[in-house]
Motif scaffolding. Structure first.
Motif, short mmCIF file in Angstrom:
data_model
loop_
_atom_site.label_atom_id
_atom_site.label_comp_id
_atom_site.label_asym_id
_atom_site.label_seq_id
_atom_site.Cartn_x
_atom_site.Cartn_y
_atom_site.Cartn_z
N ALA A 1 -9.74 25.52 60.83
CA ALA A 1 -10.69 24.44 61.12
C ALA A 1 -10.09 23.11 60.63
CB ALA A 1 -12.01 24.71 60.40
N THR A 2 -10.45 22.02 61.29
CA THR A 2 -10.01 20.70 60.83
C THR A 2 -10.95 20.27 59.71
OG1 THR A 2 -9.43 20.24 63.10
CG2 THR A 2 -9.49 18.35 61.61
N LEU A 3 -10.39 20.03 58.53
CA LEU A 3 -11.22 19.66 57.39
C LEU A 3 -11.20 18.15 57.19
CD1 LEU A 3 -10.14 22.42 54.84
CD2 LEU A 3 -11.95 22.49 56.55
N GLY A 4 -12.22 17.63 56.55
CA GLY A 4 -12.25 16.20 56.26
C GLY A 4 -13.67 15.69 56.33
N SER A 5 -13.82 14.37 56.13
CA SER A 5 -15.15 13.80 56.22
C SER A 5 -15.60 13.87 57.68
CB SER A 5 -15.15 12.35 55.76
OG SER A 5 -14.57 11.56 56.78
N ARG A 6 -16.91 13.93 57.87
CA ARG A 6 -17.43 14.08 59.23
C ARG A 6 -16.97 12.91 60.10
NH1 ARG A 6 -23.17 14.63 60.85
NH2 ARG A 6 -23.64 14.72 58.65
N THR A 7 -16.96 11.72 59.52
CA THR A 7 -16.57 10.55 60.30
C THR A 7 -15.12 10.66 60.75
OG1 THR A 7 -17.90 9.41 58.66
CG2 THR A 7 -16.77 8.03 60.27
N ALA A 8 -14.26 11.09 59.81
CA ALA A 8 -12.84 11.19 60.17
C ALA A 8 -12.64 12.23 61.26
CB ALA A 8 -12.03 11.56 58.92
N VAL A 9 -13.32 13.38 61.12
CA VAL A 9 -13.14 14.44 62.13
C VAL A 9 -13.74 13.99 63.47
CG1 VAL A 9 -13.56 16.86 62.69
CG2 VAL A 9 -13.08 16.22 60.34
N LEU A 10 -14.88 13.30 63.40
CA LEU A 10 -15.48 12.81 64.66
C LEU A 10 -14.54 11.81 65.34
CD1 LEU A 10 -19.27 12.45 63.76
CD2 LEU A 10 -18.25 13.96 65.48
N GLY B 1 -16.07 19.21 60.04
CA GLY B 1 -15.30 18.80 58.87
C GLY B 1 -15.33 19.83 57.76
N ARG B 2 -16.23 20.83 57.88
CA ARG B 2 -16.29 21.85 56.83
C ARG B 2 -15.37 23.02 57.17
NH1 ARG B 2 -22.43 22.80 55.08
NH2 ARG B 2 -23.35 20.83 55.70
N ASP B 3 -15.15 23.86 56.18
CA ASP B 3 -14.28 25.01 56.40
C ASP B 3 -15.08 26.13 57.06
OD1 ASP B 3 -12.00 26.47 56.42
OD2 ASP B 3 -11.95 26.90 54.26
N ALA B 4 -14.37 27.02 57.75
CA ALA B 4 -15.02 28.19 58.36
C ALA B 4 -14.18 29.39 58.01
CB ALA B 4 -15.09 28.00 59.88
N PRO B 5 -14.30 29.89 56.77
CA PRO B 5 -13.39 30.95 56.35
C PRO B 5 -13.58 32.22 57.18
CG PRO B 5 -15.02 30.42 54.63
CD PRO B 5 -15.29 29.52 55.77
N SER B 6 -12.44 32.80 57.54
CA SER B 6 -12.53 34.02 58.35
C SER B 6 -12.89 35.23 57.48
CB SER B 6 -11.21 34.26 59.08
OG SER B 6 -10.18 34.40 58.13
N ARG C 1 -7.30 21.44 69.80
CA ARG C 1 -7.63 20.45 68.76
C ARG C 1 -9.15 20.31 68.63
NH1 ARG C 1 -3.46 21.60 68.64
NH2 ARG C 1 -1.46 20.52 68.75
N LEU C 2 -9.82 20.26 69.77
CA LEU C 2 -11.28 20.10 69.72
C LEU C 2 -11.93 21.34 69.09
CD1 LEU C 2 -12.07 18.41 73.15
CD2 LEU C 2 -12.02 17.36 70.89
N PHE C 3 -11.43 22.50 69.50
CA PHE C 3 -11.98 23.73 68.94
C PHE C 3 -11.83 23.74 67.41
CE2 PHE C 3 -10.99 27.87 67.15
CZ PHE C 3 -12.18 28.55 67.41
N GLN C 4 -10.65 23.33 66.93
CA GLN C 4 -10.42 23.33 65.47
C GLN C 4 -11.37 22.35 64.78
OE1 GLN C 4 -6.23 22.47 65.70
NE2 GLN C 4 -5.66 24.61 65.37
N ALA C 5 -11.63 21.23 65.46
CA ALA C 5 -12.53 20.24 64.86
C ALA C 5 -13.98 20.73 64.87
CB ALA C 5 -12.41 18.93 65.63
#
Ligand SMILES: Cc1cc2nc3c(=O)[nH]c(=O)nc-3n(C[C@H](O)[C@H](O)[C@H](O)COP(=O)(O)OP(=O)(O)OC[C@H]3O[C@@H](n4cnc5c(N)ncnc54)[C@H](O)[C@@H]3O)c2cc1C
Ligand code: SF4
Lengths: 158, 532
Positions: free
Chosen positions: A107-116, B332-337, B386-390
């Motif tokens: 997953a892409t981690l970071g602040s919501r604003t940065a990821v958005l 932006g949060r983690d999604a641990p498998s 990239r979008l999926f990861q986000a």
């Protein structure tokens, strides 16, 4: 089942497509998996090959810009064609191979604003790729479909 | 008896506990050895010699290719292909239903997602018994298999009186949704008639009955190496501790023989390696081969005796609808498998007719094969990835289940083939015309509820799955009070036969929306308790 194609062509594909999808080089294991898995791609069975498929594939093999353009176009106009099936096979391999799994699935981690912001940027560039694909490849697709008598055998051109 | 699925093993165990001798005939394909039992989902990828072949299969059948927007977002992994393997000697044709079959040791529940929900009196309105009669058997099954559950808003739609284990640890996305729901629940109840709670699951939150608790390996879909998720093979192993139990795998039961008085005298079974047939005699004969194979054995037996090919009306299966959604607050949060993969949340939507209650489960994305999802995003694959990861930590699927009822235009019959000697099973399904409205209204309500909880439902991605997908095949030999041809007595005995019982879903006279297997098991125990 598809007919065997030259190993060099498959290795070229896996190298270009891996860099395109996750930005790294393909390990020997990934190359071996792609060669093996490629022989089971069912695109013939799905009846989805067209006269334009070999040309799209040739463009995709040229490098990063070519594959991006060809893929963006194919997603809309040849969604289950040869190129998309090859890319999906490779993505399936990358998500499970030890050296590429994390880069593919994390997953892409970071602040919501940065990821958005990243989402907005990626979407804009994705849409631009479709528009470019449409402008450059759309006319080629049309001409190929109308002019070429029969699509060349995938044995020699894929 | 025939069949080692959820129905069969619970029938067998009760019969053994009551002092009967049980011979269980089964095709019984076995689960392959589970590799690296202590590795996590990601640990398998680094620890296995050939992880790609493990996850995608040596025949590459685990790759989901683009098919133009049809089908589900996941398919059964290669490690579970033994569950869905159908031998060539069991030919099938179907119309408007896409059935799956199992001939595995333990049946379909070797690959299930373990949702267990008791039926209420409303759900059982068409059955010749109510909740009170089933209650002790639900309690017994809960004691045998271990169920993690919590008392919440769903308790009003599903009795909460078994001895449940504490609920599993929630993943962060499910916890978020439940938190939002808690703040908006009155509005969701009153405006939408939408109720959310914890899934009731046959998965261990604490060590129980010799099985380990869930340790968040994230391998649920590929097969829990510690049997934290219940599977019938666990109960089959318990049956094997009784001296009166004999398990005979490797045989396909073709039919039973009977005399003019309706006394069944034997089962005829063919070895699956093609090495001949065998006959087994007993006092009591029990069909628990799963709704469709049980129907086939029954029809084949009548055909062998009378020469007439019968037809069994009333075939049912739940309609399932998948609604993918995205929760922006999770971005932006983690999604641990390393997390329990299956659904943590369930929802209910009561209807004007209480038997038409709509049931559903919510699965948030944790460990999963991602290529089927990524390719569905309408952009090039690199951007889609990239979008999926986000979005990853905020992705989920709401899975709606609708009830089904018996209708004469949905039926099961046979097509004998004199050349091969094999009868083909023929299924014809016709949807209930009233279903279209319920599909539309249920989708609309779930989408509105998800939106109220801050989730976004991408347009064009809802999938109404074909009939057959839910694998809840029922209704062909229904239990009822009235004596009639091709039906069962309330105790599961087949009308017209003195010693033949049906202990699986073929005997259900109605199919509520709630997943049925808890009731299959409880009903099998009920029938076994009443065997003379
Ligand atoms: C992916 C998946 C997820 C699911 N999730 C849930 C869930 O969350 N909750 C829920 O309630 N249900 C769920 N189900 C459904 C559930 O698994 C089934 O309802 C249940 O397993 C049916 O059990 P059964 O014993 O009646 O029949 P089956 O599981 O069909 O077992 C039949 C048995 O009979 C044997 N057999 C069949 N024919 C013959 C023959 N001719 N001769 C000899 N042996 C024979 C087979 O080998 C097998 O052992 C799910 C199913 C699947 C596939
Ligand atoms: S997460 Fe799944 S595979 Fe892992 S221990 Fe729990 S139930 Fe088993």
């Amino acid at each position: 089942m598809t007919e065997p194609i030259a190993t060099e062509l498959l290795d070229r594909e896996v190298a270009v497509f891996t860099r395109y999808l996750i930005g790294t080089t393909a390990s020997a294991y990934i190359c071996a998996c792609y060669r093996d898995g490629h022989s089971t791609i069912p695109y013939r069975g799905l009846g989805t090959t067209t006269k334009f498929d070999p040309m799209l594939l040739t463009i995709a093999r040229t490098g990063q810009a070519g594959v991006r353009l060809a893929d963006a176009y194919a997603r809309w106009f040849l969604p289950s064609g040869v190129l998309r099936q090859k890319l999906v096979l490779l993505l399936a391999i990358l998500e499970n191979a030890p050296t590429s799994s994390a880069a593919t699935t994390r997953a892409t981690l970071g602040s919501r604003t940065a990821v958005l912001a990243k989402i907005c940027g990626a979407t804009a560039s994705g849409v631009a790729a479709i528009v470019a694909g449409l402008l450059i490849l759309g006319p080629l697709h049309l001409v190929t479909t109308l002019v070429m008598p029969k699509h060349p055998s995938l044995d020699t051109h894929d | 008896m025939v069949g080692s699925g959820a129905s069969g093993v619970h029938f067998a165990l009760t019969a053994l506990q009551r002092g009967h001798q049980v011979l269980l005939l089964d095709v019984g394909y076995e689960r392959p050895k589970v590799p690296l039992p202590d590795a996590t989902f990601d640990g398998l990828k680094s620890g296995l010699d050939d992880p790609v072949r493990y996850f995608l299969g040596t025949q590459w059948d685990g790759v989901t290719y683009p098919k133009g927007g049809e089908g589900s977002f996941y398919q059964h992994p290669p490690s579970k292909s033994y569950v869905f393997h159908r031998p060539a000697t069991f030919p099938v044709s179907s119309d408007a239903i896409n059935p799956h079959f199992t001939f595995a040791r333990g049946g379909f529940a070797e690959a299930w997602t373990a949702g267990v929900y008791p039926f209420t009196d409303d759900d059982l309105a068409a059955f010749p018994f109510g909740y009170e009669e089933l209650r002790p058997h639900y309690l017994e099954v809960a004691r045998r298999i271990g169920i993690a559950a919590e008392h919440d808003d769903l308790a009003q739609f599903m009795p909460f009186d078994a001895e449940y284990l504490p609920p599993l640890d929630l993943d962060s996305h499910s916890r978020h949704l439940l938190g939002v729901y808690a703040r908006k629940r009155m509005q969701l109840h009153q405006r939408l008639g939408f109720f959310l709670g914890r899934s009731r699951v046959a998965t261990l939150s604490v060590a129980y009955g010799g099985r380990k608790e869930c340790s968040s390996l994230g391998r649920c879909l590929w097969g829990c190496p510690h049997d934290a998720i219940y599977r019938p093979s666990v109960t089959l192993a318990e049956c094997a501790t009784y001296p009166g139990f004999t398990y005979r795998p490797g045989v396909m039961v073709k039919r039973f023989d009977y005399d003019v008085g309706g006394n069944v005298t034997g089962f005829e079974a063919a070895s699956i390696d093609g090495k001949g047939t065998e006959r087994h005699e007993a006092d009591v004969f029990v069909l628990a081969a799963g709704g469709l194979p049980t129907s086939k054995i029954y029809l084949e037996s009548l055909r062998a005796k009378t020469g007439h090919v019968g037809s069994l009306p009333g075939l049912m299966d739940n309609r399932q609808i998948h609604i993918p959604f995205l929760t922006p607050a999770m971005i932006g949060r983690d999604a641990p498998s390393s997390s329990y993969q299956f659904h943590h949340l369930a929802f209910g939507m009561p209807q004007a007719n209480p038997a038409h209650y709509v049931h559903g489960q919510i699965t948030t994305l944790k460990a999963a094969g991602i290529h089927p999802i990524v390719q569905s995003i309408p952009l090039d694959l690199r951007t889609s990835l990239r979008l999926f990861q986000a979005f990853r930590a905020g992705l989920g699927v709401a899975n709606i289940n609708l009830h089904d009822s018996r209708r004469s235009d949905s039926h099961v019959t046979l097509q004998p083939d004199s050349t091969s000697g094999l009868s083909r099973l023929i299924l014809r399904y016709a949807s209930d015309p009233a279903e279209a409205h319920l599909i539309d209204s249920s989708i609309a309500t779930v989408k509105r509820a998800l939106r109220s909880m801050g989730s976004f439902v991408p347009p064009g991605m809802t999938r109404i799955l074909p009939k057959g997908w839910s694998v809840h095949y029922t209704g062909t030999l229904p239990m009822q009070e009235a004596e009639a041809e091709h039906t069962c007595r309330p105790n599961g005995r087949v009308n017209g036969f003195l010693n033949l019982y049906v202990a699986d879903g073929a005997a259900f006279p109605f199919l509520p929306a709630k997943n049925l297997t808890f009731t299959l098991m409880a009903n099998a125990v009920r029938i076994a308790e009443a065997i003379p």
